[in-house]
Write an enzyme that holds these catalytic residues in place. Sequence first.
Site, PDB file in Angstrom:
ATOM      1  N   GLN A  96       0.853  -1.192   0.000  1.00  0.00           N
ATOM      2  CA  GLN A  96       0.000   0.000   0.000  1.00  0.00           C
ATOM      3  C   GLN A  96       0.890   1.245   0.000  1.00  0.00           C
ATOM      4  OE1 GLN A  96      -2.036   1.228   3.695  1.00  0.00           O
ATOM      5  NE2 GLN A  96      -3.906   1.023   2.512  1.00  0.00           N
ATOM      6  N   ARG A 175      13.119 -16.571   9.542  1.00  0.00           N
ATOM      7  CA  ARG A 175      12.166 -15.718  10.263  1.00  0.00           C
ATOM      8  C   ARG A 175      11.248 -16.446  11.234  1.00  0.00           C
ATOM      9  NH1 ARG A 175      14.510 -10.710   9.745  1.00  0.00           N
ATOM     10  NH2 ARG A 175      15.035 -10.319   7.573  1.00  0.00           N
TER      11      ARG A 175
END
Length: 214
Positions: A96, A175
Amino acid sequence: MEVCKGSDCLKVELIAYTLPQEGSVDKLVAESGAISHAPHFKELNDERVKNLIELLKKLGHESVFEHACFTFRVEGISRVCTHQLVRHRLASYTQQSQRYVKLKEPTFIVPESIASSAFYDEYINVLTQAAELYRKMVEGGIRKEDARFVLPQSVETKIIITMNARELRHFLELRCDKSAQWEIRALAEKMLSLVYEVAPLLFDDLYEKYILDK
Ligand SMILES: Cc1cc2nc3c(=O)[nH]c(=O)nc-3n(C[C@H](O)[C@H](O)[C@H](O)COP(=O)(O)OP(=O)(O)OC[C@H]3O[C@@H](n4cnc5c(N)ncnc54)[C@H](O)[C@@H]3O)c2cc1C
């Protein structure tokens, strides 16, 4: 202004993945791997698919995993986290834009450590002031691309991620690990649970290590 504590607002969806005309994504990878040692393409039974994927992992013949891709839609995540995420270069991202999207009511991600501390009220005051000044500046004619400089890194964002299974396995190893920061770890664990559902053989070792044995 809204506040999300920890990963309470984190939403991760698997919106697309490689699905062959016939069979599963696991089978696609196994059949791709099989051709390197076979005179013809051939269909594999379930047992052969399982054994081949295990062998590919063991041998480190990982380029075969690149035939399978996974696309995730993520929201309720901070810019702190997506900055770490996009360091993984062998992936595709669409995020975004803070240049084009006006953050009318910005949401901020607040770490649990701050939310449960004596600093919480002071911290919320700073976020409120930042959100208010952002609104005033945009309404006062400052371009969104400049007004955003007042927003802290904790501001919520949305991102689409596409990774092939090779890169995804590498990302998950780094991660999901205990040494990873809590937010990207929460993201990685959700991604792992989602891909395990559709490609259990490609991800079973990581699922066992990082989800079951957590
Ligand atoms: C616990 C942790 C702490 C971190 N702390 C920091 C930090 O303090 N500061 C910081 O800047 N970063 C930090 N990072 C980010 C880290 O340095 C990597 O940028 C990030 O994890 C992406 O990993 P990668 O380069 O292996 O993966 P990807 O970019 O996903 O690449 C995958 C693999 O492709 C190969 N590859 C990709 N690009 C190249 C290339 N140009 N040349 C050669 N091989 C390539 C490598 O084998 C690489 O492992 C941290 C990461 C972790 C997990």
